[in-house]
Motif scaffolding. Structure first.
Motif, PDB file in Angstrom:
ATOM      1  N   GLY A 162       0.463  -1.274  -0.161  1.00 15.24           N
ATOM      2  CA  GLY A 162       0.494  -0.095   0.100  1.00 15.24           C
ATOM      3  C   GLY A 162       1.055   1.353   0.221  1.00 15.24           C
ATOM      4  N   THR A 173      -0.597   0.123   6.322  1.00 16.00           N
ATOM      5  CA  THR A 173      -2.567  -0.383   6.174  1.00 16.00           C
ATOM      6  C   THR A 173      -3.822  -1.053   6.363  1.00 16.00           C
ATOM      7  OG1 THR A 173      -1.603  -0.402   3.443  1.00 16.00           O
ATOM      8  CG2 THR A 173      -3.733  -1.131   3.940  1.00 16.00           C
ATOM      9  N   GLN A 195      -6.127   3.763   2.163  1.00 15.27           N
ATOM     10  CA  GLN A 195      -6.680   3.595   2.182  1.00 15.27           C
ATOM     11  C   GLN A 195      -8.146   3.753   2.323  1.00 15.27           C
ATOM     12  OE1 GLN A 195      -4.887   1.252   4.154  1.00 15.27           O
ATOM     13  NE2 GLN A 195      -2.572   2.909   4.455  1.00 15.27           N
ATOM     14  N   SER A 219      -1.577   7.105   4.552  1.00 15.35           N
ATOM     15  CA  SER A 219      -2.702   6.655   5.546  1.00 15.35           C
ATOM     16  C   SER A 219      -4.207   7.122   4.910  1.00 15.35           C
ATOM     17  CB  SER A 219      -2.930   6.470   6.924  1.00 15.35           C
ATOM     18  OG  SER A 219      -1.034   5.800   6.907  1.00 15.35           O
TER      19      SER A 219
END
Length: 696
Positions: free
Chosen positions: A491, A575, A543, A539
């Motif tokens: 991620g 993640t 996400q 983040s």
């Protein structure tokens, strides 16, 4: 946590697999549903397809090539369009053996070589105790080049910081000139940099302490300089890396890295950026005076510039090909080391992806580009070095890897997609098929009843960006049943979880799960403006997209939307924690390994590159602090960290643990005693997921 090169990523995966095999199974897993199916099928999945790939070794005249297949070596005659067996194939080196050979003697992660041998092998530069020494290659006649260095005072010559090694790929800190007459080396003043203390050997009778000068977000950086020592005059000059400007956050020369000598040895070349890293200059320093001039300048005020753009010299060692994102996509430009830009070679609104061959006699460049029917499908292109006559030579319906003959008249093409097995063909210079060379054998794949992966599309959380996900199915998949889902993701910025290379299904599916990979707006290969959407919002943006990627599966009758797990390591640990804390309605179980839980905890070179400086983006840093979401935990969370993790420090997990405790939340913690940047065993992870997504 830097982006790994693809080859290194493969090696890391292999080492992870080897490590997981060595770990004995957890005590409960053997009695859990799916274990028998997993133990029966999993060992065979990875080698269930014999790929139709040929690794060819072209003859110098381009009229033939040799390759190995089924233990035999063959020679293919291009004119006759046929192959003949010429003997037994040499024993191939395993991937792990190749890894060990390639990295034998390599410094530990984040460190630099302590010795450098001159090009003629007669001299040796040595770093020791904060200073630089020169001796004969056998170590005799050693003398000190510097004497003021001190590890205690953190004022060193001939080495760099851990963060420079980790994030700027600085394995070297001393560089011999091509004629062995000069030695360039780093000088770091770390006296104002705060230390990070990490307790080692906690499982021993007595422990020890690792102390590292480690700059976190917003903290003071070391002052970096380059010095050049002349062996004949015994004099040392300091390179003017900041053009006479003081060391501060804004000066270009705050970071100095990627050092090498110009081919003629008259200049020292290096990259330099400001702290924000939105300006990067490839700079040449006069080896006699230390005065600098800019060879190439890159700027991208919206976010950040590429740290290490691809560069390759032409035969005259004066002109070079330079990769730049200045138009929003990676393209190639032709430069002269003295005169500057000559001309653009490509000007695509899709990304170039690697130089294959430079044919200077014909003034041609062969290169790969993401010009297929999606950005994951690599294509071979040919273009004149003056930018004229660009042509695509491969079928855009597949992704390709190629080997061009020395005379440029033919190339070997391995084509595939995520659900089309690799096949190899010989093509002519116009891309016309000359001969079919190899096809994959999937009889074992079919015998095992394995299912091909599926790529699907969905819309990102911004409501406008098309993104991709990939689903892996168990071999006994029944569309009339409902399956729990596990998201397996890293991620991080400019990383891709979904690819068009043929992919065997995840072995974890055999426990009775669907396994999913998802690309959010963090994905690479789609141009600079895509990553700009992530900038300052780590983040959060990626996400949110992962949650949308899961929601896009809700209308499939075999997906149990109420039983969704997520796991990952490093950025993948971030993640995993962010998904369950920020989207508790989507994710119900999470295993977060060695994750950054507050970006202020991580090193500044990586973090500020993607998040901006702390004073410029306090809202973004606060939004990404996962401690602020502790109250949201509704599902099941396992946090893992290693006690000697000098990359993502244990404080990340400990801070989140404290916040969850204060919020009165129940969760699980697994600790790796005296282990570094690692993950909980696969067996324990699957016990956790089966318990919470299947049994409960």
């Amino acid at each position: 946590m830097k982006n790994q090169k693809s080859a290194l990523s493969v090696i890391v995966v292999l080492m992870t697999l080897v490590t997981s095999v060595q770990v004995s199974a957890q005590q409960w897993i053997k009695s859990m549903p799916g274990y028998e199916q997993y133990t029966e099928k999993a060992p065979h999945i990875r080698n269930s397809v014999k790929p139709g790939r040929i690794a060819a070794d072209w003859a110098e005249d381009g009229k033939s090539f040799t390759y190995n297949e089924d233990g035999k070596q063959y020679k293919f005659d291009v004119k006759k369009k046929q192959a003949e067996e010429i003997g037994d194939a040499p024993e191939e080196e395993s991937m792990m053996a190749r890894y060990r050979r390639m990295y034998a003697g390599r410094p530990q992660r984040g460190r630099q070589y302590a010795e450098e041998t001159s090009a003629d092998k007669t001299l040796k530069a040595v770093y020791r105790g904060g200073n630089v020494y020169i001796s004969k290659a056998d170590g005799s006649d050693e003398y000190a080049v510097t004497t003021e260095g001190s590890i205690e005072k953190r004022f060193t010559f001939g080495t760099a910081t851990w963060v420079y090694g980790e994030e700027l790929d600085q394995l070297h800190a001393m560089w011999w000139s091509p004629d062995n007459s000069k030695l360039a080396f780093y000088h770091f003043d770390m006296s104002k940099v705060r230390n990070y203390y990490l307790q080692y050997e906690q499982t021993e009778l007595y422990d020890s302490m690792n102390i590292e000068a480690y700059t976190k977000v917003g903290a003071v950086n070391p002052v970096v300089d380059l010095m050049i020592y002349d062996l004949e005059t015994k004099k040392t000059i300091t390179v003017d890396v900041r053009d006479g400007q003081p060391f501060d956050d804004n000066v270009v020369g705050h970071y100095v890295y990627g050092i090498e000598w110009a081919p003629d040895g008259t200049e020292l070349l290096f990259h330099r950026t400001n702290r924000k890293q939105d300006i990067m200059e490839w700079t040449a320093a006069n080896a006699e005076t230390g005065k600098c001039r800019v060879v190439v300048r890159e700027e991208w005020p919206a976010s950040f510039t590429e740290n290490h753009p691809y560069m390759q010299y032409l035969e005259d060692q004066q002109r070079f090909i330079w990769e730049s994102e200045r138009n929003g996509f990676k393209n190639y430009y032709l430069y002269d080391l003295k005169a500057g830009l000559i001309n653009p070679i490509t000007s695509h609104e899709f990304e170039v992806a690697g130089v294959v061959k430079i044919d200077e006699a014909k003034n041609q460049l062969y290169y790969m580009a993401r010009s297929g029917d999606n950005h994951m499908k690599l294509q071979l292109h040919r273009v004149k070095l003056d930018g004229k006559g660009d042509v695509r030579l491969t079928d855009p319906a597949f992704t390709h890897s190629v080997s061009v003959s020395p005379d440029g008249k033919h190339f070997i093409d391995v084509a595939e997609t995520h659900d089309t097995l690799p096949f190899t063909q010989l093509l002519d210079a116009k891309g016309k098929v000359v001969a079919k060379l190899a096809e994959s054998d999937m009889s074992k794949f079919e015998e095992l009843g394995l299912k091909k992966t599926e790529i699907y599309t969905f819309t990102s959380a911004d409501g406008e960006t098309e993104l991709h996900g990939m689903i892996h199915f168990p071999s006994n998949f029944d569309p009339n049943k409902k399956y729990p889902v596990i998201l397996s993701n890293y991620g991080g910025p400019a990383t891709n979880a979904v690819r068009e290379n043929f992919t065997t299904p995840s072995a974890l599916c055999e426990y009775g799960f669907l396994v999913v990979n998802i690309d959010g707006r963090n994905a690479g290969w789609k141009g600079k403006k895509m990553l700009d959407k992530l900038y300052g919002h780590l983040s959060i943006v990626e996400q949110d997209d992962f949650a949308e990627g899961i929601k896009a599966l809700y209308d499939r009758p075999y997906v149990n939307k109420n039983r969704v797990g997520v796991f990952g390591t490093s950025y993948g640990g971030t993640t995993s924690a962010a998904c369950i804390l920020r989207h508790p309605d989507v994710f119900h179980a999470s295993v977060a390994n060695s994750g950054v839980m507050d970006w202020r905890n991580y090193d500044n070179i990586y973090t500020e590159r993607y998040m901006n400086l702390l004073e410029n983006n306090p809202e973004g840093y606060n939004a990404a602090n996962l401690r602020n979401y502790a109250e949201n935990l509704e599902g099941y969370l396992m946090i893992y960290y290693g006690t000697t993790d000098n990359n993502v420090h244990p404080s990340n997990s400990l801070q989140l643990i404290e916040a969850l405790q204060k919020a009165g939340k129940s969760f699980e913690v697994q600790v790796g005693p005296d282990r570094g940047h690692t993950a909980v065993s696969t067996e324990r992870m699957m016990e956790f997921f089966i318990q919470h997504l299947v049994l409960e």
